[in-house]
Design an enzyme around this catalytic site. Structure first.
Site, PDB file in Angstrom:
ATOM      1  N   GLY A 410     -10.112  -4.295   3.929  1.00 19.41           N
ATOM      2  CA  GLY A 410     -10.187  -5.895   4.240  1.00 19.41           C
ATOM      3  C   GLY A 410     -10.473  -5.957   5.595  1.00 19.41           C
ATOM      4  CB  VAL A 414      -5.360   2.688  10.601  1.00 17.18           C
ATOM      5  CG1 VAL A 414      -4.042   3.538  11.289  1.00 17.18           C
ATOM      6  CG2 VAL A 414      -4.439   1.521   9.932  1.00 17.18           C
ATOM      7  CG  ASP A 551       3.057  -2.578  -1.295  1.00 16.87           C
ATOM      8  OD1 ASP A 551       2.794  -2.191  -2.527  1.00 16.87           O
ATOM      9  OD2 ASP A 551       2.114  -2.815  -0.478  1.00 16.87           O
TER      10      ASP A 551
END
Length: 777
Positions: A410, A414, A551
């Site tokens: 998206g 990193v 998550d």
């Protein structure tokens, strides 16, 4: 012209020892005296040259080349030259040409020629080196003593200042160091009858003199021996322009290393005393009234460190004071002078380096442009970055150098970075523009959670962070954010500097199952037990802080220095103090690891209660992770689409398939985590005490009993079914005796006696069986 017919025959090629004619300033005779010069006088002049010739590259204390600036009061006299004066100058040119021809045959071994020309007219001598005129020539200073002496001799002053400003005529004076020093000695004494070593070169660029000077060019030729001495060439144009050229001894016979520096004197005072110019190629500062706009170094190898320490400004600049004068001088120097003086003689033309041919009129424009750019910078101008954003990240003023990208998805990236203290970190960069406020809220909330969990060994540590949108961060930390429906419009980023991990659990499992694939081996239980315990401890840490991750998946467990740490709290939620579960506005998480209540959030169960997510939702996700560690796939991997997964996960009657394992406790552990009813799922403290992680230790008597029965079974043999049946009954009575039928007549003591009697009977029967087997043998 008539005078040109009387010129002597020009030699085919002048000898290399030929030097320019030397003019005697004190001679008043109108006829040539070169042929009648005594040999003794010639020897004196040669000795004077050798005495005053400086070394080319050594620092000396002798008088250097100096240039005397003509007083301002003489300008009017110079500008009122009449046509008759020009005619007399032409006569002298013709006479000098004749004398030069006679000198060629006079003395070829001494490498010196002397020509004395007398008359009231100005003397003109062909320059010793042919070159293209450059308006940027070095200015020389003759000193106060030379100025005083020259003023006393009006005849010499009139000869040295033959200037025609209105007609673009120019006069060039060339003197070397030996001639300048000898000139001071001759003029200072005044009463001595020694010949002057000073030479004057007056070159007129236009009108009638141009044709005569072009002819002299071919006669004089090259003078390599004379060029071995450093010399200067001076010129004055008008009353406020002066240029000089310094010719080093190393530049002979071509002027490849000459220095040309131009200066503009703005309305110079008659009492101005210019500074002396050093002869080693250093550029001194200009007179106080001069301005700077152009710099030309004397040598390509010269650096700023070679500039004299006494200079006020390390650069010599030119100020464009009069546009019409500048254009006139530039035109006169570049086109008429270069063509009329040097003509078409290719041997006499010396090409200057291209970098030295700098236009005087173009440099001030560059400096003006630079000044405009500098003046346009105000306090409101953005501050220039002092680092390369393609190579570095800057977080709270600290620079982190990029080493490579770890992953992206998206608007998030990193990167692997290194700090100034050579420590490796992971830098997470999140772009906020275009994201909905709920997601931006979650990213900012992650910073708050990591700050809260700082110091926990099984949670990834936040080293540093920066949110460019300070208002958004403050609203999130204060819990006052109200606008969660729109999207972020301003450019903003979140930078998070985190601990760097070697590998995540997802890649570890992939490598592990790649090794097992194609063989009969199964997952190593010790490896499984080691990392499963670390996973439970990490999740237990956040549950104790009343945080639900929501998550959990293998990719969110990172291996840092040999231990798994929990990462990525982007969609984590905090549990209120008065509840055990949280309510979400939407479905979050990864499909393969989402719990049934996560799919059915905000719906009602069979009792009419709203389904909420909480700690049991994380337990379901842990069960899916354990299932993948054991079998190499998730429990619902066979269902590919979202709706297929949704249907089976939300179906309470759906049974998950568990393949047979050597350790039944492992299957039991997975069932405790994947119970469809969230209330039946075990909590993490219970899972940490499960027999898979903490197997029960058997009692010592039980172990001995089992060993005794195993010995009896071996003696009876495996084919003796009757003996094996009695052994099994004895094991059951001793390990887990079944309660006898309840009888109101018999108490517990009587029941225990009956159990012992039963054991005794079995032992007697077993003993008889063993004796019968011995009799048969």
């Amino acid at each position: 012209m008539d005078r040109e017919d009387n010129l002597p025959v020009q030699p085919d090629k002048p000898p290399k020892s030929l030097v320019r004619p030397i003019l005697n300033l004190e001679t008043t005779s109108s006829s040539s005296s070169s042929s009648s010069s005594s040999p003794e006088l010639l020897r004196h002049l040669q000795a004077a040259f050798k005495r005053h010739r400086p070394l080319s590259k050594m620092q000396t204390t002798s008088i250097g080349p100096r240039r005397s600036v003509a007083p301002q009061r003489q300008a009017s006299r110079n500008t009122r030259l009449v046509t008759a004066e020009g005619q007399r100058s032409q006569d002298v040119v013709t006479l000098s040409q004749s004398l030069a021809a006679n000198t060629l045959t006079q003395d070829t071994t001494n490498n010196l020629a002397i020509t004395s020309v007398a008359g009231e007219s100005a003397s003109i001598t062909q320059p010793t080196v042919s070159e293209h005129f450059n308006p940027s020539d070095r200015q020389m200073d003759f000193g106060k003593s030379a100025v005083t002496s020259l003023e006393s001799n009006l005849d010499v002053q009139r000869k040295s200042q033959s200037l025609i400003g209105t007609s673009q005529d120019m006069e060039w004076d060339a003197t070397n160091q030996a001639e300048a020093s000898h000139l001071d000695a001759c003029i200072g004494s005044k009463h001595q009858n020694l010949p002057s070593v000073d030479s004057e070169v007056s070159l007129k660029s236009e009108y009638k003199d141009s044709s005569s000077l072009a002819k002299i060019q071919g006669q004089l030729g090259e003078f390599p021996n004379f060029l071995n001495q450093p010399r200067t060439r001076c010129s004055a144009v008008g009353s406020s322009w002066a240029t000089t050229t310094l010719i080093h001894s190393s530049s002979a016979p071509m002027l490849n290393a000459t220095t040309h520096v131009s200066r503009s004197y703005v309305e110079a005072d008659s009492n101005a005393n210019p500074h002396a110019v050093q002869s080693q190629g250093n550029l001194p500062s200009c007179c106080p009234s001069s301005k700077v706009s152009n710099i030309l170094h004397p040598n390509k190898d010269a650096t700023a460190s070679e500039m004299p320490a006494s200079t006020n400004d390390p650069e010599v600049r030119v100020k464009e004071t009069d546009t019409s004068k500048q254009q006139q001088i530039t035109t006169g120097l570049e086109a008429p002078v270069g063509s009329s003086i040097y003509g078409s003689d290719g041997q006499a033309n010396a090409r200057l380096p291209e970098e030295l041919h700098t236009s005087v009129s173009s440099q001030p424009q560059k400096s003006d442009k630079h000044e405009k750019v500098a003046s346009s910078k105000g306090p409101s101008a953005p501050r220039k970055r002092n680092y390369d954003p393609d190579l570095f990240f800057k977080v709270n003023g600290k620079l982190y150098q990029r080493l490579g990208k770890i992953g992206s998805g998206g608007s998030s990236e990193v990167h692997k970075v290194i700090s100034s203290d050579c420590t490796i970190y992971a830098l997470k960069k999140i772009k906020l523009k275009g994201r909905d406020y709920a997601t931006a809220y979650g990213f900012c909330q992650e910073i708050g959670y990591l700050k809260k969990l700082k110091g926990k060994t099984n949670i990834i540590q936040l080293i540093d962070y920066e949110v460019t949108d300070k208002t958004l961060l403050q609203e999130v930390l204060n819990g006052t954010m109200s606008n969660k429906d729109g999207r972020v419009k301003e450019d903003g980023f979140i930078y998070m500097v985190l601990e760097y991990g070697e590998i995540d659990l997802a890649h570890m499992l992939s490598q592990k199952w790649r090794e097992i694939e194609g063989s009969d081996r199964t997952i190593d239980e010790n490896w499984l037990r080691f990392y499963w315990q670390q996973i439970l401890q990490a999740v237990n840490t956040i549950h104790e802080e009343r945080i639900v991750h929501s998550d959990l998946k293998p990719a969110n467990f990172l291996l840092v220095r040999g231990f798994l740490k929990l990462i990525d709290f982007g969609i984590a939620k905090a549990i209120n103090s008065d509840t055990t579960n949280i309510q979400r506005d939407s479905q979050v998480g990864t499909l393969s690891y989402m719990s049934p209540e996560a799919f059915m959030c905000n719906e009602s169960d069979e009792n009419g209660n709203t389904i909420k997510c909480g700690r049991p939702s994380d337990i379901w996700s842990l069960g899916c992770i354990l299932y993948q560690m054991v079998y190499g796939r998730t429990p619902f991997a066979d269902y590919k689409t979202f709706w297929a997964k949704f249907k089976v996960i939300t179906d309470p009657n759906h049974e998950i398939t568990y393949n047979q394992l050597s350790n039944p406790w492992l299957i039991d552990l997975m069932k405790k985590c994947l119970a469809w009813d969230r209330n039946q799922r075990w909590r993490i403290p219970e899972l940490l005490q499960h027999p898979f992680l903490a197997p029960p230790i058997p009692h010592e008597p039980q172990v001995k009993t089992i060993k005794l029965f195993s010995l009896i079974a071996e003696s009876c043999g495996s084919d003796d079914d009757k003996a094996n049946s009695m052994i099994s009954q004895l094991e059951q009575l001793l390990s887990n005796p079944a309660p006898l039928p309840r009888n109101d007549v018999l108490d517990s003591r009587d029941q225990n006696q009956q159990l012992l009697s039963r054991v005794s009977e079995l032992c007697i029967q077993l003993q008889d069986r063993l004796q019968g087997l011995e009799g048969e043998n």
